[in-house]
Write a protein that holds these residues in place. Structure first.
Motif, mmCIF file in Angstrom:
data_model
loop_
_atom_site.group_PDB
_atom_site.id
_atom_site.type_symbol
_atom_site.label_atom_id
_atom_site.label_comp_id
_atom_site.label_asym_id
_atom_site.label_seq_id
_atom_site.Cartn_x
_atom_site.Cartn_y
_atom_site.Cartn_z
ATOM 1 N N LEU A 2 64.550 34.508 80.528
ATOM 2 C CA LEU A 2 64.704 35.626 79.595
ATOM 3 C C LEU A 2 63.424 36.447 79.491
ATOM 4 O O LEU A 2 63.471 37.659 79.329
ATOM 5 N N SER A 3 62.284 35.780 79.570
ATOM 6 C CA SER A 3 61.006 36.489 79.471
ATOM 7 C C SER A 3 59.915 35.640 80.095
ATOM 8 O O SER A 3 60.085 34.437 80.300
ATOM 9 N N GLY A 4 58.800 36.269 80.387
ATOM 10 C CA GLY A 4 57.682 35.539 80.970
ATOM 11 C C GLY A 4 56.387 36.271 80.746
ATOM 12 O O GLY A 4 56.361 37.473 80.460
ATOM 13 N N GLY A 5 55.306 35.533 80.849
ATOM 14 C CA GLY A 5 54.008 36.168 80.668
ATOM 15 C C GLY A 5 52.893 35.201 80.974
ATOM 16 O O GLY A 5 53.105 34.113 81.506
ATOM 17 N N GLY A 6 51.690 35.582 80.588
ATOM 18 C CA GLY A 6 50.546 34.726 80.826
ATOM 19 C C GLY A 6 49.234 35.452 80.616
ATOM 20 O O GLY A 6 49.201 36.620 80.198
ATOM 21 N N ARG A 7 48.170 34.732 80.921
ATOM 22 C CA ARG A 7 46.815 35.260 80.733
ATOM 23 C C ARG A 7 46.345 35.955 82.002
ATOM 24 O O ARG A 7 46.672 35.526 83.109
ATOM 25 N N TYR A 8 45.600 37.048 81.802
ATOM 26 C CA TYR A 8 45.149 37.833 82.954
ATOM 27 C C TYR A 8 43.680 38.232 82.803
ATOM 28 O O TYR A 8 43.318 39.401 82.934
ATOM 29 N N ASN A 9 42.800 37.254 82.577
ATOM 30 C CA ASN A 9 41.368 37.540 82.568
ATOM 31 C C ASN A 9 40.972 38.108 83.931
ATOM 32 O O ASN A 9 41.271 37.519 84.953
ATOM 33 N N GLY A 10 40.328 39.251 83.932
ATOM 34 C CA GLY A 10 39.920 39.891 85.187
ATOM 35 C C GLY A 10 40.658 41.174 85.482
ATOM 36 O O GLY A 10 40.171 42.010 86.248
ATOM 37 N N LEU A 11 41.838 41.373 84.885
ATOM 38 C CA LEU A 11 42.612 42.577 85.174
ATOM 39 C C LEU A 11 41.912 43.830 84.648
ATOM 40 O O LEU A 11 41.915 44.873 85.312
ATOM 41 N N VAL A 12 41.296 43.735 83.470
ATOM 42 C CA VAL A 12 40.603 44.904 82.917
ATOM 43 C C VAL A 12 39.472 45.339 83.844
ATOM 44 O O VAL A 12 39.287 46.528 84.116
ATOM 45 N N GLU A 13 38.723 44.347 84.373
ATOM 46 C CA GLU A 13 37.657 44.687 85.312
ATOM 47 C C GLU A 13 38.221 45.300 86.589
ATOM 48 O O GLU A 13 37.629 46.242 87.150
ATOM 49 N N ASP A 14 39.349 44.797 87.059
ATOM 50 C CA ASP A 14 39.974 45.339 88.262
ATOM 51 C C ASP A 14 40.347 46.805 88.083
ATOM 52 O O ASP A 14 40.426 47.559 89.070
ATOM 53 N N LEU A 15 40.563 47.221 86.844
ATOM 54 C CA LEU A 15 40.928 48.611 86.554
ATOM 55 C C LEU A 15 39.749 49.373 85.958
ATOM 56 O O LEU A 15 39.927 50.307 85.171
ATOM 57 N N ASP A 16 38.521 48.923 86.334
ATOM 58 C CA ASP A 16 37.277 49.632 86.039
ATOM 59 C C ASP A 16 36.856 49.571 84.579
ATOM 60 O O ASP A 16 36.092 50.431 84.105
ATOM 61 N N GLY A 17 37.313 48.566 83.855
ATOM 62 C CA GLY A 17 36.877 48.373 82.487
ATOM 63 C C GLY A 17 35.879 47.243 82.381
ATOM 64 O O GLY A 17 35.576 46.557 83.361
ATOM 65 N N PRO A 18 35.336 47.011 81.187
ATOM 66 C CA PRO A 18 34.390 45.895 81.007
ATOM 67 C C PRO A 18 35.116 44.563 81.019
ATOM 68 O O PRO A 18 36.338 44.508 80.821
ATOM 69 N N ALA A 19 34.384 43.488 81.238
ATOM 70 C CA ALA A 19 34.995 42.162 81.257
ATOM 71 C C ALA A 19 35.707 41.906 79.936
ATOM 72 O O ALA A 19 35.073 41.870 78.883
#
Length: 421
Positions: A282-299
């Motif tokens: 029905l739904s899914g998700g999780g943690r994504y540490n590192g994605l913000v940096e991958d999109l040029d944001g701060p850690a």
């Protein structure tokens, strides 16, 4: 006759009320958990999803609706919500806000070119949340609790929560090498996609629908056996928070999720109801540490989930849950003769301004036909205005539940009906 595109649907009156109820319930649950709404564009630059979702995913390689605009820019209809939310987080510098973590929710259509089937459309609606700025496993548990609370508040009972840890970077590197060594001898037996995944992202071999029954899957290396001590403790803390919340769960070491940006916590909520079908998620998700940096944001650490409204509706139907919608009109105004037209219209507007749901006849039908229309609209009260009533400056008010009818002065009709509700 022009028909709607394959993989899309018209949501007609009678059904749209269910969508509205689901959406309003989701908004209320998010409010209780202190999540605020964010709205992002339906299309974004294609690079966002290539970098944010991952070049090796089926979404990017096979399923995106991508086109060039008149300025020769490559744009894509959003296939999921997280990348857009993170892009907005970075672009609008929400990481600099005093309010941290940023707890956001969204609601809107997504687009993937897939083979349409029940509960899986090419245009589908996702509800989701993202919490950005905290690496505390307690917020992982909170995100899961929000999803479970939402489903339970709608009346679903046959739910199964499955969790896993995808570990930190070191954990994944060790697991990746083990997967390559394990599957390499069977490379020629795997589907063409998995042969490519084995070089690009071996973890996704475990998520393959074609090769799920291959004998090599049975004893494939488990990520839980390769967790660093830090990652193991993180997962133990998450389980402790879920235990403290009274939330039941199962650990599935093969749960990997289909997007490249996940690490540490991964979870899915499934329907355990009999007869729901082969695809139970029905739904899914999780943690994504590192994605913000991958999109040029701060850690910036983050976690979120998304759910499909279409699959939710299937689950509600399968469990026989009836949502409290389509409760009918409060009032239907019946007018007879030309002399009553303007007074009936005026009274309709006054009743609406008081907060009641009201309708009247616009087809010049006879009184019997108007009463039938009132029944079709499940009106609780019918107000009748004819020549006699207009001359007496009164209206006949009928309670359709009890059958009682009484004459009421024009200027007290609104208060009279409000007092009877």
């Amino acid at each position: 006759m022009i028909r709607l595109p394959r993989g899309t649907q018209d949501i007609l009156p009678g059904q749209s009320e269910k969508w509205q109820y689901i959406e309003s319930t989701f908004i209320d649950i998010c409010r209780r958990f202190n999540y605020q709404e964010i709205r992002t564009p339906i299309f974004e630059h294609t690079e966002l999803f290539q970098r944010g979702v991952g070049d090796t995913t089926d979404i990017v390689q096979k399923e995106m609706y991508t086109f060039e605009d008149r300025g020769n820019r490559s744009l894509t209809l959003r296939p999921e919500g997280t990348a857009s939310v993170v892009r907005a987080f970075v672009q609008n510098k929400l990481y600099g806000s005093a309010k941290q973590p940023q707890k956001l929710f969204y609601n809107g259509p997504m687009f993937r070119y897939e083979r349409p089937q029940q509960g899986r459309m090419r245009q589908f609606v996702q509800l989701g949340v993202e919490a950005l700025g905290s690496k505390d496993p307690a917020i992982d548990a909170e995100v899961i609790a929000l999803a479970m609370t939402f489903y339970q508040s709608l009346g679903l009972q046959s739910l199964k929560l499955v969790i896993n840890s995808l570990g930190d970077k070191e954990s994944r590197e060790n697991h990746r090498q083990a997967l390559v060594e394990h599957f390499n001898p069977y490379r020629a037996e795997l589907c063409s996609d998995c042969q490519t995944r084995l070089d690009q992202n071996p973890l996704r071999v475990l998520d393959c629908k074609k090769d799920r029954d291959h004998h090599a899957m049975v004893d494939a290396p488990k990520i839980l056996d390769y967790l660093t001590e830090e990652a193991r403790l993180y997962f133990e803390d998450l389980k402790a928070y879920l235990d403290a919340s009274g939330i039941d769960y199962e650990v599935d070491s093969n749960l990997v999720r289909g997007l490249d940006y996940y690490n540490h916590t991964a979870f899915e909520i499934m329907s355990a109801a009999e007869g729901f079908g082969a695809i139970t998620t029905l739904s899914g998700g999780g943690r994504y540490n590192g994605l913000v940096e991958d999109l040029d944001g701060p850690a910036t650490p983050g976690i979120g989930f998304a759910l499909s409204v279409e699959r939710l509706l299937m689950a509600l139907e399968n469990e026989g849950v009836t949502l409290p919608v389509n409760e009918g009109l409060d009032v239907y105004v019946v007018s007879l003769g030309d002399i009553a037209k303007v007074p009936a219209y005026t009274l309709t507007q006054q009743l609406r301004k008081s907060g009641l749901s009201v309708d009247k006849d616009y087809l010049g039908r006879k009184m019997k036909a108007q009463f039938k229309d009132a029944d079709r609209n499940e009106a609780k009260f019918v107000v009748v205005l004819g020549e006699e009533e207009v001359n007496l400056k009164q209206a006949a008010v009928k309670d359709m539940t009890t059958g009682e009818q009484e004459m009421v002065a024009f200027d007290t009709v609104v208060n009279h009906i409000q007092s009877k509700r």
